[in-house]
Motif scaffolding. Structure first.
Motif, mmCIF file in Angstrom:
data_model
loop_
_atom_site.group_PDB
_atom_site.id
_atom_site.type_symbol
_atom_site.label_atom_id
_atom_site.label_comp_id
_atom_site.label_asym_id
_atom_site.label_seq_id
_atom_site.Cartn_x
_atom_site.Cartn_y
_atom_site.Cartn_z
ATOM 1 N N ASN A 178 0.861 -1.178 0.000
ATOM 2 C CA ASN A 178 0.000 0.000 0.000
ATOM 3 C C ASN A 178 0.907 1.240 0.000
ATOM 4 O OD1 ASN A 178 -1.626 2.192 0.670
ATOM 5 N ND2 ASN A 178 -2.926 0.990 2.043
ATOM 6 N N PRO A 179 1.202 1.817 -1.176
ATOM 7 C CA PRO A 179 2.139 2.941 -1.261
ATOM 8 C C PRO A 179 1.748 4.146 -0.400
ATOM 9 C CG PRO A 179 1.672 2.075 -3.433
ATOM 10 C CD PRO A 179 0.724 1.395 -2.478
ATOM 11 N N SER A 180 0.462 4.443 -0.302
ATOM 12 C CA SER A 180 0.025 5.595 0.497
ATOM 13 C C SER A 180 0.331 5.383 1.978
ATOM 14 C CB SER A 180 -1.472 5.836 0.320
ATOM 15 O OG SER A 180 -1.741 6.214 -0.999
ATOM 16 N N LYS A 181 0.037 4.193 2.485
ATOM 17 C CA LYS A 181 0.317 3.885 3.888
ATOM 18 C C LYS A 181 1.824 3.884 4.142
ATOM 19 C CE LYS A 181 -0.531 0.521 7.584
ATOM 20 N NZ LYS A 181 0.623 1.006 8.285
ATOM 21 N N TRP A 182 2.592 3.325 3.207
ATOM 22 C CA TRP A 182 4.049 3.277 3.342
ATOM 23 C C TRP A 182 4.614 4.697 3.455
ATOM 24 C CZ3 TRP A 182 7.726 4.980 -0.364
ATOM 25 C CH2 TRP A 182 9.034 4.636 -0.081
ATOM 26 N N GLN A 183 4.151 5.603 2.583
ATOM 27 C CA GLN A 183 4.633 6.981 2.610
ATOM 28 C C GLN A 183 4.190 7.677 3.895
ATOM 29 O OE1 GLN A 183 3.145 9.588 -0.447
ATOM 30 N NE2 GLN A 183 5.087 10.702 -0.499
ATOM 31 N N SER A 184 2.965 7.450 4.319
ATOM 32 C CA SER A 184 2.463 8.047 5.553
ATOM 33 C C SER A 184 3.278 7.567 6.754
ATOM 34 C CB SER A 184 0.991 7.685 5.735
ATOM 35 O OG SER A 184 0.510 8.173 6.952
ATOM 36 N N ASP A 185 3.591 6.285 6.791
ATOM 37 C CA ASP A 185 4.408 5.736 7.874
ATOM 38 C C ASP A 185 5.789 6.384 7.905
ATOM 39 O OD1 ASP A 185 2.294 4.115 8.553
ATOM 40 O OD2 ASP A 185 3.159 2.283 7.677
ATOM 41 N N LEU A 186 6.375 6.628 6.726
ATOM 42 C CA LEU A 186 7.682 7.291 6.670
ATOM 43 C C LEU A 186 7.601 8.698 7.244
ATOM 44 C CD1 LEU A 186 9.168 6.303 3.200
ATOM 45 C CD2 LEU A 186 9.916 5.555 5.452
ATOM 46 N N ARG A 187 6.559 9.426 6.856
ATOM 47 C CA ARG A 187 6.404 10.804 7.388
ATOM 48 C C ARG A 187 6.204 10.776 8.902
ATOM 49 N NH1 ARG A 187 3.379 11.729 2.539
ATOM 50 N NH2 ARG A 187 1.473 11.257 3.657
ATOM 51 N N ASP A 188 5.419 9.818 9.402
ATOM 52 C CA ASP A 188 5.217 9.693 10.843
ATOM 53 C C ASP A 188 6.541 9.425 11.543
ATOM 54 O OD1 ASP A 188 2.526 10.122 10.488
ATOM 55 O OD2 ASP A 188 1.954 8.014 10.723
ATOM 56 N N GLU A 189 7.362 8.584 10.942
ATOM 57 C CA GLU A 189 8.659 8.255 11.528
ATOM 58 C C GLU A 189 9.553 9.482 11.578
ATOM 59 O OE1 GLU A 189 12.435 5.682 10.067
ATOM 60 O OE2 GLU A 189 10.532 4.596 10.183
ATOM 61 N N TRP A 190 9.536 10.313 10.515
ATOM 62 C CA TRP A 190 10.341 11.531 10.497
ATOM 63 C C TRP A 190 9.901 12.473 11.607
ATOM 64 C CZ3 TRP A 190 9.551 12.373 4.586
ATOM 65 C CH2 TRP A 190 10.337 11.461 3.872
ATOM 66 N N GLU A 191 8.599 12.616 11.813
ATOM 67 C CA GLU A 191 8.083 13.522 12.844
ATOM 68 C C GLU A 191 8.498 13.063 14.232
ATOM 69 O OE1 GLU A 191 3.891 14.081 12.359
ATOM 70 O OE2 GLU A 191 4.131 14.913 10.347
ATOM 71 N N ARG A 192 8.532 11.758 14.459
ATOM 72 C CA ARG A 192 8.927 11.237 15.767
ATOM 73 C C ARG A 192 10.406 11.469 16.039
ATOM 74 N NH1 ARG A 192 5.430 6.799 14.286
ATOM 75 N NH2 ARG A 192 7.253 5.753 13.440
ATOM 76 N N ASN A 193 11.223 11.576 14.999
ATOM 77 C CA ASN A 193 12.668 11.708 15.162
ATOM 78 C C ASN A 193 13.136 13.155 15.136
ATOM 79 O OD1 ASN A 193 13.125 8.946 15.406
ATOM 80 N ND2 ASN A 193 13.213 8.670 13.205
ATOM 81 N N ILE A 194 12.228 14.104 15.080
ATOM 82 C CA ILE A 194 12.627 15.525 15.040
ATOM 83 C C ILE A 194 12.891 16.044 16.426
ATOM 84 C CG2 ILE A 194 11.830 17.838 14.470
ATOM 85 C CD1 ILE A 194 10.528 16.722 12.032
#
Length: 84
Positions: free
Chosen positions: A68-84
């Motif tokens: 699911n490309p949309s979920k995969w991209q959303s998960d990546l963005r969520d991961e970036w936000e957690r690491n800021i």
């Protein structure tokens, strides 16, 4: 079916884009047409690095695990936000 027309700046980039598109399961056909054969080519440094990386990872296998490309991209963005 939908058709997309893309213009790239040189034949090397066209070949790279063609390889990447053919690796995607939902792309049915890739048609390359050269319109300006006398165009000045870009330096090869970045192209060669990207081409080598794709060749080394076997481009057709790069995204096979993404269901699911949309979920995969959303998960990546969520991961970036957690690491800021």
């Amino acid at each position: 079916m939908t058709t997309i027309t893309v213009q790239v700046d040189n034949e090397q980039n066209a070949a790279l884009l063609e390889k990447m598109l053919k690796a995607l399961s939902f792309v049915e056909d890739v048609d390359i047409k050269t319109h300006q054969p006398n165009m000045v080519e870009e330096p090869r440094g970045s192209y060669q690095k990207l081409k080598k990386a794709i060749d080394n990872t076997e481009g057709n296998l790069m995204f096979k695990d993404i269901k699911n490309p949309s979920k995969w991209q959303s998960d990546l963005r969520d991961e970036w936000e957690r690491n800021i």
